[in-house]
Motif scaffolding. Structure first.
Motif, PDB file in Angstrom:
ATOM      1  N   PRO A 143      36.047  -3.205  33.562  1.00 50.72           N
ATOM      2  CA  PRO A 143      37.287  -3.984  33.431  1.00 50.72           C
ATOM      3  C   PRO A 143      38.430  -3.233  32.750  1.00 50.72           C
ATOM      4  O   PRO A 143      39.457  -3.820  32.437  1.00 50.72           O
ATOM      5  CB  PRO A 143      36.844  -5.179  32.577  1.00 50.72           C
TER       6      PRO A 143
ATOM      7  N   SER B 105      43.085  -2.352  39.089  1.00 53.70           N
ATOM      8  CA  SER B 105      41.955  -3.206  39.474  1.00 53.70           C
ATOM      9  C   SER B 105      41.607  -3.056  40.951  1.00 53.70           C
ATOM     10  O   SER B 105      40.539  -3.506  41.387  1.00 53.70           O
ATOM     11  CB  SER B 105      42.272  -4.676  39.169  1.00 53.70           C
TER      12      SER B 105
ATOM     13  N   PRO C 138      45.131  -8.182  35.879  1.00 56.87           N
ATOM     14  CA  PRO C 138      45.819  -7.938  37.155  1.00 56.87           C
ATOM     15  C   PRO C 138      46.760  -9.043  37.592  1.00 56.87           C
ATOM     16  O   PRO C 138      47.595  -8.816  38.471  1.00 56.87           O
ATOM     17  CB  PRO C 138      44.660  -7.764  38.148  1.00 56.87           C
TER      18      PRO C 138
ATOM     19  N   SER D  77      39.278  -8.073  37.586  1.00 59.81           N
ATOM     20  CA  SER D  77      39.686  -6.849  36.900  1.00 59.81           C
ATOM     21  C   SER D  77      38.823  -5.648  37.254  1.00 59.81           C
ATOM     22  O   SER D  77      39.144  -4.519  36.877  1.00 59.81           O
ATOM     23  CB  SER D  77      39.655  -7.064  35.376  1.00 59.81           C
ATOM     24  N   THR D  78      37.729  -5.861  37.980  1.00 54.98           N
ATOM     25  CA  THR D  78      36.843  -4.748  38.317  1.00 54.98           C
ATOM     26  C   THR D  78      37.008  -4.374  39.785  1.00 54.98           C
ATOM     27  O   THR D  78      36.816  -5.196  40.677  1.00 54.98           O
ATOM     28  CB  THR D  78      35.365  -5.116  38.049  1.00 54.98           C
ATOM     29  N   SER D  79      37.350  -3.124  40.033  1.00 54.43           N
ATOM     30  CA  SER D  79      37.535  -2.655  41.402  1.00 54.43           C
ATOM     31  C   SER D  79      36.198  -2.537  42.114  1.00 54.43           C
ATOM     32  O   SER D  79      35.163  -2.231  41.502  1.00 54.43           O
ATOM     33  CB  SER D  79      38.231  -1.293  41.388  1.00 54.43           C
TER      34      SER D  79
END
Length: 632
Positions: free
Chosen positions: A60, A205, A195, A102-104
């Motif tokens: 994150p 993100s 984001p 928030s995590t790609s």
């Protein structure tokens, strides 16, 4: 540079692109990698073994919680391949995302100089080392890219459907640009991404994921590196000609982004776009980050160019009782420059600028150009330019300048760039006074109760520390219709810093960015301001024009220093706010070139003549400006 005033390499598009890719790869080997935040995911604590997914690696924040770990059997689908240069590899995206925005779900798998033996649509299990790559090196202040290196993989299936691209538009991109750091160094890396609140957090993100824009307006023209800038928000600080205005330090324009192509140019030539054009339809590809422009869509699908027919402007001719003074950065001009550029510069001065009475020109190189051979004279350069102007139907301009000390004024090594005056002797005369040289300061003196220059031309405070590795202003005394007019040609120190430390990138991890180059320009502004005040102390109605490439914005402390005490004013401020620009950098329309006038000049007419900065085919990266003084 605008933003930074950038230095433009001389290589052609393909070789330049490859050279830049190589440079970034070398920088990756040398980058100093930051210490991980104290909190790490459970996967990291357990050695990041089986079960690790892309979103666990990305985490994150901007730096992976698994940095330095080796992860195994990470699942994903190949969405794009970079098969050129020495920074080859492919983008991997997990088609089964988590619930955390928030995590790609995407990541780049770096294979070095080897083209990866995979195809778009392959479902893989990848094992590799997690690292953070800082394009340009960690010291550049840019964002990092989380990547896998030393990778191996197994192919589970072919021809899989790609994850749907994340669409970017005005509703998706937050109006706020970046969070404020909670530490003394301004680094936003430790912050949890938000984001929905900040544009830079949104892009981070989505790092490595398929993203798309539709019918995207072009805000930065195609460069020689086959790249351009678009905006996801057509209404964000729009200029009348279709650009995006950078109007203050808090007006960063987060909806703009860079576009380059992963499609072979033999299959799809890159569009030659101007500001105001659009990429019609969908442009999509993995979201990347690079040193030269920040977040970028590496297009696997490229929209069709819609030409909006942007026209080059022409200013009106000066009237008989108007003195016209223009400024034009001619961008590293020397006898070695392509003759076609001399022709285009000349035609612009005659046709688009209506043959100004006086022109301050910047970036005039010596007679041997970038050859570092001790040459400092620039007579051949100026003779070639003035001859081209005459051939274009313009006046027989004369010129004045002072040779700098060798390699003392910054710019391209060996080029010895300097400022110079061109003037039309049929309209104005130049008052020559001996004594001006590279090191002797010019003074404001009184002659018969009126201000005059101790040397004309002469350099302002050339040995002051403020001018280290920078061009020294050139003061000249002219006469128009019997009235003395003092003109100062300027080219302040670069935002890129030259031999000194430059500004940090607007799109970087230090927020707000440090403007390391600014204090030098402020001191330069104070020196010019003081010189103008010396002239006006002798005659408050003295007509003074300070023109040139000040390498700073109309709203900057540098311009405030020039205007202090109302010694000078900015006629640009009387233009509508969205027309105050003459340079385009990373998709932002901004102001670096200015013509300032003293109160004795009266109410002047000011025009930025848009002929270069918004166009892919430029004779300079700067637009010229012209001011007309009503002096009867």
């Amino acid at each position: 540079m605008p933003g930074t005033t950038s230095v433009t390499p001389s290589e052609g598009p393909l070789s330049s692109r490859l050279a830049r890719t190589c440079a970034l790869t070398l920088a990756a080997l040398c980058s100093t990698l930051f210490v991980l935040p104290s909190s790490a995911s459970s996967a990291a604590a357990s050695g990041a073994g089986e079960g690790t997914r892309v979103h666990d690696i990305q985490g994150p924040t901007r730096v992976s919680p698994l940095k330095g770990e080796r992860v195994t059997d990470v699942p994903g689908v190949v969405t794009a391949i970079r098969g050129f240069g020495s920074a080859r590899g492919f983008w991997l995206q997990d088609p089964s995302p988590d619930d955390d925005p928030s995590t790609s779900e995407g990541i780049f798998v770096y294979t070095g100089g080897t083209t990866p033996d995979v195809s778009v649509g392959d479902a893989l299990r990848v094992t590799g080392d997690v690292s953070e790559f800082y394009p340009g090196g960690a010291g550049s202040g840019g964002q990092s890219l989380t990547q896998l290196s030393k990778a191996t993989w197994t192919v589970e299936s072919h021809g899989n459907r790609l994850p749907r691209a994340e669409h970017l538009d005005a509703d998706r991109v937050p109006g706020r640009y970046a969070p404020r750091a909670k530490n003394d160094d301004g680094n936003i890396e430790p912050l949890t991404l938000r984001p929905r609140s900040y544009a830079l957090d949104l892009y981070e993100s989505l790092e490595g994921m398929r993203t798309s824009v539709r019918n995207a307006p072009v805000t930065g023209p195609t460069t020689q590196y086959n790249e351009l800038w678009v905006t996801a928000d057509p209404h964000e600080n729009r200029t009348p000609r279709g650009g995006t205005l950078y109007g203050s330090y808090t007006q960063q324009n987060g909806a703009r982004m860079k576009v380059s192509s992963l499609i072979p140019f033999s299959e799809r030539p890159f569009p030659e776009a101007n500001v105001g054009d659009a990429l019609k339809g969908t442009t999509a590809g993995p979201l990347d980050y690079d040193q030269f422009g920040g977040y970028a869509v590496r297009a696997t699908t490229l929209g069709e160019l819609k030409d909006r027919g942007l026209a080059r402007e022409k200013t009106r001719p000066q009237r008989e009782d108007e003195l016209s003074v223009a400024t034009y950065n001619v961008e590293n001009l020397s006898p070695k420059t392509d003759p076609a550029k001399f022709t285009r510069l000349a035609e612009a001065l005659v046709t688009n600028l209506a043959s100004p009475d006086i022109v301050t020109v910047e970036e005039v190189q010596d007679n041997t150009g970038p050859a570092d051979d001790g040459t400092v004279a620039a007579d051949a350069t100026l003779e070639k330019l003035t001859a081209a102007i005459k051939d274009a139907g313009g006046p027989a301009y004369e010129w004045r300048q002072i040779n700098p000390a060798d390699n003392a004024d910054g710019g391209q090594p060996g080029g010895n760039i300097r400022v110079a005056f061109l003037y039309n002797p049929q309209r104005v005369s130049f008052t020559d006074r001996p004594g001006g040289d590279a090191t002797t300061p010019v003074q404001a003196v009184e002659r018969d109760g009126a201000p005059a220059l101790s040397a004309s031309p002469g350099r302002i405070a050339p040995q002051d520390a403020a001018w280290e590795a920078s061009r020294k202003p050139l003061a000249g005394e002219f006469r128009f219709r019997g009235r003395p007019v003092f003109v100062i040609a300027n080219h302040f120190s670069s935002k890129g810093g030259g031999d000194l430390e430059g500004d940090q990138p607007l799109e970087g991890r230090i927020q707000p960015p440090n403007r390391y180059s600014e204090p030098q320009r402020i001191e330069q502004g104070k020196l010019v301001n003081s010189f103008v005040k010396d002239l006006r102390a002798i005659d408050p109605k003295a007509v003074v024009v300070a023109a040139g490439d000040f390498n700073d914005f109309n709203f900057s402390p540098t311009l405030d220093a020039l205007r202090a005490g109302r010694a000078l004013t900015s006629p640009m401020n009387r233009l509508p706010a969205n027309e105050r620009y003459g340079y385009v950098f990373n998709g932002n329309s901004q102001s670096l070139d200015h013509v300032l006038t003293s109160p004795g000049a009266g109410r002047v007419d000011y025009d930025v003549v848009h002929i270069n900065a918004e166009f892919h085919d430029q004779s300079s990266d700067h637009d010229p400006s012209v001011v007309r003084l009503p002096l009867s």
